[in-house]
Write an enzyme that holds these catalytic residues in place. Structure first.
Site, PDB file in Angstrom:
ATOM      1  N   HIS B  63      -8.889   2.033  -2.832  1.00 49.48           N
ATOM      2  CA  HIS B  63      -9.477   1.980  -1.489  1.00 49.48           C
ATOM      3  C   HIS B  63     -10.090   3.454  -1.389  1.00 49.48           C
ATOM      4  O   HIS B  63      -9.151   4.335  -0.824  1.00 49.48           O
ATOM      5  CB  HIS B  63      -8.473   1.595  -0.377  1.00 49.48           C
ATOM      6  CG  HIS B  63      -7.923   0.176  -0.557  1.00 49.48           C
ATOM      7  ND1 HIS B  63      -8.290  -1.098  -0.063  1.00 49.48           N
ATOM      8  CD2 HIS B  63      -6.980  -0.392  -1.401  1.00 49.48           C
ATOM      9  CE1 HIS B  63      -7.707  -2.044  -0.433  1.00 49.48           C
ATOM     10  NE2 HIS B  63      -6.784  -1.515  -1.205  1.00 49.48           N
ATOM     11  N   ARG B  65     -11.989   3.786   1.483  1.00 51.15           N
ATOM     12  CA  ARG B  65     -12.114   3.791   2.762  1.00 51.15           C
ATOM     13  C   ARG B  65     -13.753   4.097   3.455  1.00 51.15           C
ATOM     14  O   ARG B  65     -13.659   4.039   4.720  1.00 51.15           O
ATOM     15  CB  ARG B  65     -11.094   4.859   3.343  1.00 51.15           C
ATOM     16  CG  ARG B  65      -9.744   4.648   2.888  1.00 51.15           C
ATOM     17  CD  ARG B  65      -9.414   3.215   3.403  1.00 51.15           C
ATOM     18  NE  ARG B  65      -7.620   3.238   3.288  1.00 51.15           N
ATOM     19  CZ  ARG B  65      -7.066   1.870   2.919  1.00 51.15           C
ATOM     20  NH1 ARG B  65      -7.689   0.922   3.027  1.00 51.15           N
ATOM     21  NH2 ARG B  65      -5.748   2.130   2.863  1.00 51.15           N
ATOM     22  N   ASP B 308      -3.456   0.691  -6.633  1.00 50.50           N
ATOM     23  CA  ASP B 308      -3.558   0.102  -5.179  1.00 50.50           C
ATOM     24  C   ASP B 308      -3.646   1.534  -4.215  1.00 50.50           C
ATOM     25  O   ASP B 308      -2.850   1.294  -3.329  1.00 50.50           O
ATOM     26  CB  ASP B 308      -2.356  -0.746  -4.822  1.00 50.50           C
ATOM     27  CG  ASP B 308      -2.672  -1.637  -3.629  1.00 50.50           C
ATOM     28  OD1 ASP B 308      -3.755  -1.230  -2.860  1.00 50.50           O
ATOM     29  OD2 ASP B 308      -1.938  -2.142  -3.093  1.00 50.50           O
TER      30      ASP B 308
END
Lengths: 304, 439
Positions: B63, B65, B308
């Site tokens: 991620h 973001r 992750d």
């Protein structure tokens, strides 16, 4: 400085010390003698959830000790403006409060409070986790009525899965030597009890059979998803009343941490009947909270 | 310009190579590989004795973001963290603000990732499977694919409606892109914040049962079997999920899956009481799950290891456990955790370790990566790993903006010490200066 965060992690000597101290305060107050006044402390009572008896008895405990107290509630504070728990706690500290009593809907919330407050923190109920001072009040009440806790059979009946009162009482009573049973429908029981020192009963009569103490829990309607439990069914199968009490020990006492749903988990006649010690639980709440508050500011640290 | 990675253990799972030798890079491309690779006076040399020379690592689940959540991470900081973690390629997940459901957002990410101040790694975006990740209408996936997505996912907001999931699979089958599925039945996981079990009962936390994961794994595997759509299952955490995936593979469903290091290291018992760094989705499970997961990693049922990487701003995790977001900022702990807990314990050979971290994920999403073969990749992607260096993982030393990681202060054995993607993009202090020989 001593926090009071859980009963689970509270060593037995500290638990016994708190009860001894509560007994001492009770005898002073009931005999009209003065409570020894120490340094004046200012404590914050920070309640993010509603409370009557816990808040009032903490206030009264502070009054007896000669402490000052400042009230906060989630509703009337900057919490409504989106202030974080951390910043609220830093604000309390910066306002020179010396101790904080806190109730909050999140289990384990005291981690954040302890990290930033610096002074002693007393847990007045964290989510579904613990409510240590209620367990102290209950233990004191049982001690007074039964003389000792060692060897007693205690049945905690009802919504155990959602109950912080149950999670504190299970530890205090087993540490003091009682046998604790939890009783209720499967959907209100914790699914995994390997780490809890209890035996589990789904039938109320089997669970209460021979019990010296029967503790009804409040059906936590505000915590339950709607539609899980039918009140009529619950009342029929798990209500504590004269019928169900017949299988308990002859001198069994009946307890309830309040507030009661009269006619649901406990019937009126039992709540006000001769076996009920519910009002003593409330009165003892003041004395155990005096013990917890004065211990909070002890120079000598006791394990917690 | 020539660069020689000299005299290391060359591990290339794409053709099963595990030899002691050297890799020569010329003008950014791998030119030669083997035991006798010549160098000349103009060659920059990385002395790799005692080290592994691997294809650049590929993280298929990160991620970044951006856009919209730059307080947690940016493409710049996230790609720098990736380079420092040994990765030359990563797939970034679409749950940004707004979610990656339109081509212009994909262009934005690719531009930012290619900027000179970024980490120098390749970024392969994963598109939002449904518009706004709302689980109501499948995104314009053909336009997204044209813009550069390599897979589609609704990530942490998985489609609950089975009919919609089937339609999404049919769409992705036609476009030949995999669906990356986080498997969670929201009606079962509800407001849970850790594994449903003895510890949640003790701490008064609402639990997330295994069945919340297993039911969705079963549903998605069945839909993949029925439609033929490639399905990649994100972050498995239960023994049941593994057994269902094993069965789906046996039945011929085009299913792959990944595991994250925290799910093969931690259990519900390792949660320091109410430590928000230990809150993940799915949650840490039990020793029983962990045993099955490690076995499945070893026997190949679990295809790859992914980070992750889920960074959060410090203030977001400094809250009560139930209010905290789930996930850890993991790009820089993934290699250390994998080598320490899987490779050095004998669960995976060095070659299989590199396969799980590079070749397999590259194959699953169809990246030109995961290989040391000349022409296997547009530019040379090489990660040098010191398998034996002992170090303490310290979040204060990480490039990621997110400092939420339960591996903080863990002792690791093994670290990526040099990351090369066309040129050197990260060189660790553990890569001794004496190993670095300028022409």
């Amino acid at each position: 400085m001593n926090h009071l965060l859980t009963v689970r992690n509270l060593p037995k000597p500290s638990l016994e010390g708190l009860l001894e101290s509560a007994k001492m305060y009770k005898s002073l107050i009931e005999s009209g003698r003065p409570v020894p006044q120490t340094e004046i402390r200012t404590v914050g009572l920070l309640f993010f959830e509603n409370s009557t008896r816990t808040r009032v008895s903490f206030e009264q405990a502070a009054n007896y000790l000669g402490y000052r107290h400042v009230n906060f509630s989630g509703a009337g504070s900057s919490i409504k403006k989106g202030e974080s728990l951390k910043d609220t706690v830093l604000t309390l500290r910066a306002s020179r409060l010396e101790g904080v009593v806190i109730r909050h809907s999140a289990s384990g919330m005291y981690n954040v409070v302890v990290k930033y407050f610096e002074g002693p923190v007393l847990n007045a109920g964290d989510g579904r986790h613990e409510h240590p001072t209620q367990a102290l009040a209950d233990a004191l009440t049982i001690l007074e009525k039964k003389g000792q806790i060692e060897g007693l059979k205690v049945a905690i009946v009802g919504d155990v899965a959602n109950s912080r009162v149950a999670r504190s009482n299970i530890w205090s009573l087993t540490k003091l030597g009682a046998e604790v049973r939890i009783v209720g429908p499967r959907i209100l029981m914790p699914g995994h009890t390997d780490k809890l020192p209890v035996s589990v009963y789904y039938d109320v009569k089997q669970g209460i059979a021979g019990a010296d103490v029967v503790m009804a829990l409040r059906l936590q309607t505000e915590r339950m998803d709607s539609g899980l439990v039918s009140l009529g069914e619950y009342r029929r199968l798990y209500q504590i009343n004269r019928q169900t009490l017949k299988v308990a020990a002859p001198n069994a006492i009946v307890m309830h941490p309040g507030p009661m749903n009269r006619g649901v988990e406990i019937d009126d006649l039992t709540a006000d009947g001769p076996q009920s010690v519910i009002r003593q639980q409330v009165s003892n709440g003041v004395f155990v909270r005096m013990a917890a508050l004065s211990r909070a500011f002890d120079q000598e640290e006791t394990p917690s | 310009m020539k660069t020689l990675f000299r005299s290391g253990r060359v591990l290339d799972p794409s053709n099963g190579m595990d030899i002691y030798g050297s890799v020569l890079v010329e003008d950014g491309h791998i030119a030669a590989i083997g035991q006798d690779v010549a160098s000349d006076d103009s060659t920059l040399i990385y002395e790799c004795s005692g080290l592994w020379i691997c294809p650049g690592l590929v993280d298929m689940h990160s991620h970044l973001r951006e856009p919209g959540q730059e307080h947690r991470e940016s493409i710049r900081s996230g790609t720098q963290a990736a380079a420092a973690g040994g990765f030359t390629n990563l797939c970034c997940m679409p749950n940004t603000s707004p979610p990656l459901d339109s081509p212009v957002l994909i262009d934005y990410i690719l531009d930012k990732a290619a900027a000179p101040d970024a980490g120098g790694v390749f970024v392969a975006p994963v598109g939002a499977l449904t518009k706004g990740q709302l689980g109501e209408q499948v995104s314009d996936l053909s336009a997204l694919k044209k813009a550069g997505i390599v897979a589609a996912s609704d990530e942490g907001a998985p489609i609950q409606n089975s009919q919609l999931m089937k339609r999404a699979m049919e769409t992705c089958l036609q476009l030949d892109i995999p669906i990356m599925a986080h498997c969670e039945d929201r009606s079962l996981s509800s407001v849970g914040s850790m594994n449903e079990g003895a510890v949640s009962a003790l701490l008064g936390l609402v639990g997330v049962p295994r069945s919340a994961e297993d039911i969705m794994v079963a549903r998605n595997c069945l839909l993949s079997l029925e439609t033929g759509c490639k399905l990649h299952i994100l972050r498995v955490s239960t023994w049941g999920a593994v057994e269902l995936i094993r069965q789906a593979k046996f039945l011929g469903a085009p299913v792959t899956c990944e595991i994250c290091p925290h799910h093969f290291v931690f259990t519900e018992d390792s949660i320091h009481e109410f430590d928000t760094n230990c809150k993940t989705t799915p949650p840490f499970r039990t020793q029983n799950d962990l045993d099955v997961l490690l076995g499945a990693l070893s026997d190949g049922t679990i295809d790859c290891i992914a980070s992750d990487h889920s960074p959060y701003a410090p203030y977001e995790v400094d809250v009560p456990f139930e209010e905290a977001p789930a996930g850890l900022s993991a790009l820089e702990s993934t290699v250390g955790a994998t080598l320490t807990y899987v490779t050095h314990t004998g669960m995976l050979s060095p070659l299989e370790t590199v396969r799980k971290l590079s070749t397999s994920p590259a194959d699953i999403v169809g990246l030109e990566a995961g290989t040391l073969q000349p022409n296997g990749s547009p530019v040379a992607q090489i990660t040098v790993i010191d398998p034996n260096v002992e170090w303490t993982f310290d979040v204060a030393q990480t490039f990621s903006k997110g400092k939420n990681n339960p591996f903080h202060s863990h002792q690791f054995r093994g670290k990526a010490v040099l990351t090369f993607c066309g040129s050197e993009i990260y060189r660790d202090p553990f890569f001794n200066e004496e190993r670095f020989i300028l022409p």
